[in-house]
Scaffold this active site. Sequence first.
Site, PDB file in Angstrom:
ATOM      1  N   GLY A  33      -7.387   0.831   3.441  1.00  0.00           N
ATOM      2  CA  GLY A  33      -8.827   1.052   3.418  1.00  0.00           C
ATOM      3  C   GLY A  33      -9.321   1.595   2.102  1.00  0.00           C
ATOM      4  O   GLY A  33     -10.521   1.538   1.816  1.00  0.00           O
ATOM      5  N   GLY A  34      -8.429   2.163   1.306  1.00  0.00           N
ATOM      6  CA  GLY A  34      -8.807   2.632  -0.016  1.00  0.00           C
ATOM      7  C   GLY A  34      -9.762   3.813  -0.007  1.00  0.00           C
ATOM      8  O   GLY A  34      -9.930   4.516   1.000  1.00  0.00           O
ATOM      9  N   THR A  35     -10.411   4.023  -1.136  1.00  0.00           N
ATOM     10  CA  THR A  35     -11.309   5.162  -1.307  1.00  0.00           C
ATOM     11  C   THR A  35     -12.441   5.150  -0.302  1.00  0.00           C
ATOM     12  O   THR A  35     -12.749   6.171   0.325  1.00  0.00           O
ATOM     13  CB  THR A  35     -11.876   5.162  -2.736  1.00  0.00           C
ATOM     14  OG1 THR A  35     -10.805   5.324  -3.674  1.00  0.00           O
ATOM     15  CG2 THR A  35     -12.879   6.299  -2.923  1.00  0.00           C
ATOM     16  N   CYS A  36     -13.085   4.011  -0.114  1.00  0.00           N
ATOM     17  CA  CYS A  36     -14.276   3.942   0.740  1.00  0.00           C
ATOM     18  C   CYS A  36     -13.991   4.453   2.143  1.00  0.00           C
ATOM     19  O   CYS A  36     -14.705   5.301   2.672  1.00  0.00           O
ATOM     20  CB  CYS A  36     -14.794   2.511   0.801  1.00  0.00           C
ATOM     21  SG  CYS A  36     -16.229   2.304   1.873  1.00  0.00           S
ATOM     22  N   HIS A  70     -46.187  -3.937   8.671  1.00  0.00           N
ATOM     23  CA  HIS A  70     -46.724  -2.570   8.691  1.00  0.00           C
ATOM     24  C   HIS A  70     -46.374  -1.922  10.039  1.00  0.00           C
ATOM     25  O   HIS A  70     -46.444  -2.576  11.076  1.00  0.00           O
ATOM     26  CB  HIS A  70     -48.245  -2.601   8.537  1.00  0.00           C
ATOM     27  CG  HIS A  70     -48.885  -1.250   8.707  1.00  0.00           C
ATOM     28  ND1 HIS A  70     -48.887  -0.303   7.706  1.00  0.00           N
ATOM     29  CD2 HIS A  70     -49.506  -0.693   9.779  1.00  0.00           C
ATOM     30  CE1 HIS A  70     -49.504   0.777   8.143  1.00  0.00           C
ATOM     31  NE2 HIS A  70     -49.890   0.576   9.395  1.00  0.00           N
ATOM     32  N   GLU A 108       0.850  -1.192   0.000  1.00  0.00           N
ATOM     33  CA  GLU A 108       0.000   0.000   0.000  1.00  0.00           C
ATOM     34  C   GLU A 108       0.882   1.236   0.000  1.00  0.00           C
ATOM     35  O   GLU A 108       1.763   1.380   0.853  1.00  0.00           O
ATOM     36  CB  GLU A 108      -0.921   0.001   1.219  1.00  0.00           C
ATOM     37  CG  GLU A 108      -1.775   1.248   1.365  1.00  0.00           C
ATOM     38  CD  GLU A 108      -2.591   1.575   0.123  1.00  0.00           C
ATOM     39  OE1 GLU A 108      -2.408   2.683  -0.427  1.00  0.00           O
ATOM     40  OE2 GLU A 108      -3.388   0.713  -0.308  1.00  0.00           O
TER      41      GLU A 108
END
Length: 457
Positions: free
Chosen positions: A39-42, A440, A34
């Site tokens: 964790g990247g973009t998210c 409901h 890395e």
Amino acid sequence: MNQQFDAVVVGAGQAGPSLAERLGKSGRKVAVIERKLVGGTCVNTGCIPTKAMVASAYVAKQARSAGNYGVNTGDVRVDMEAVWQRTQGISGQSRSSVEKWLAGMQNVSLLRGHAAFESPNTLRVGDTLIEAGEIFLNVGGRAVAPDFPGIDSVPYLTNTGILELRQLPRHLVIVGGSYIGLEFGQMFRRFGAEVTIVERSDRLLPKEDPDVSAAVVDILEKEGIKLHLAAECIELHGKAGEISVLAKCAKPGLEVHGTHLLLAVGRRPNTDALGLDKAGVNTNEHGYITVDDQCRTNVSGIWAMGECNGHGAFTHTAYNDYEIVAANVLDEEPRRISDRILAYALFIDPPLGRIGLTEQEALKKGHDVRVGVRPMTRVGRAVERGEALGFMKVIVDGKSEQLLGAAILGVNGDEAIHSLLDVMYAKARYQTVTHAVHIHPTVAELLPTVLQSLSPL
């Protein structure tokens, strides 16, 4: 220095760590490389921080309208520094969790630095050469910088830079009327900024059906967001705090002045510095790595997952890519990208949940299209909450009686849509839903009624 591994995962985004854990548990010696933040973009600049800001904006909106519910709150003021601190805290905690997860994985080492191919089975990271028989690319993407005149001299923000704002812009101008632009536009309007959105297409969300686009326009305009469509030949002028967006081909000509500029006009894959040519890996004209139905590239032993393979720019599609790769490499289960049903959400308020085909796409494919539509004003839960904007729309093939797609633009639409998505994956007839008894009062309870109202086009 040389290091040898059985498998290397390049990029610690949504797919990478999950695959690394599975590979490590299989007995392989694994490296995860890395170059920036795990964790990247998210985790860092996408889903998690933006949805944290959406939540703050939602509370601001609810606080201002509290009188409608018989609740007195007094003057409502948004503290952007506090919003920023909260957002960063949530994002940071998620990133820390991924780091701890990686650190505890069996047979997995996290290496920091930029990786580039030297050969099909060799990567260089700084002064280190890393060899592996299996290489999995999970390198993600980034915002596009369009070639507008003035792009090199006028300061602008992307989806990354706007997250760093700690003071409220007086007037935020956004170029781009799709998901990123609309989400940031609504949230900053709710924070208290003046917001103008400039879109080159003749409608917002041009990939959606026109009725969905029109309803989104209505929602945004009711909140005081200014919209300018069909704005072609865009030019940028000005300096920090005084920017202008010109659309010379608009009719009439358009000129918008603001204090801050957000460009939300698309993304590109992070593949240009990978040395893919040295590995012989093919890409398309936009730089996306070409893969087959199991995420394999044209080079044996190299796979590509997530945004960089061009088969989805979403966290959930990236994670599904991991599942597909793991199933084929480790489990001898022939899962495929083509088995995936398109599904995504636009996280404005109310949100849009979208699955499968649009009405227009279904017609083009030659289906016997039947459509059912009901406004959210028919949903008791939405009316009780005072959030009855939007509508539900389902699309069915009249011959097979199977669901083709659906859109729910309304409160909890991003959640309720999944009951239809699961029916689509089961390849069941739509009567599976119409004969179901839903709880409901909920949003999903109207879905049987919508499907009972199908009519041909």
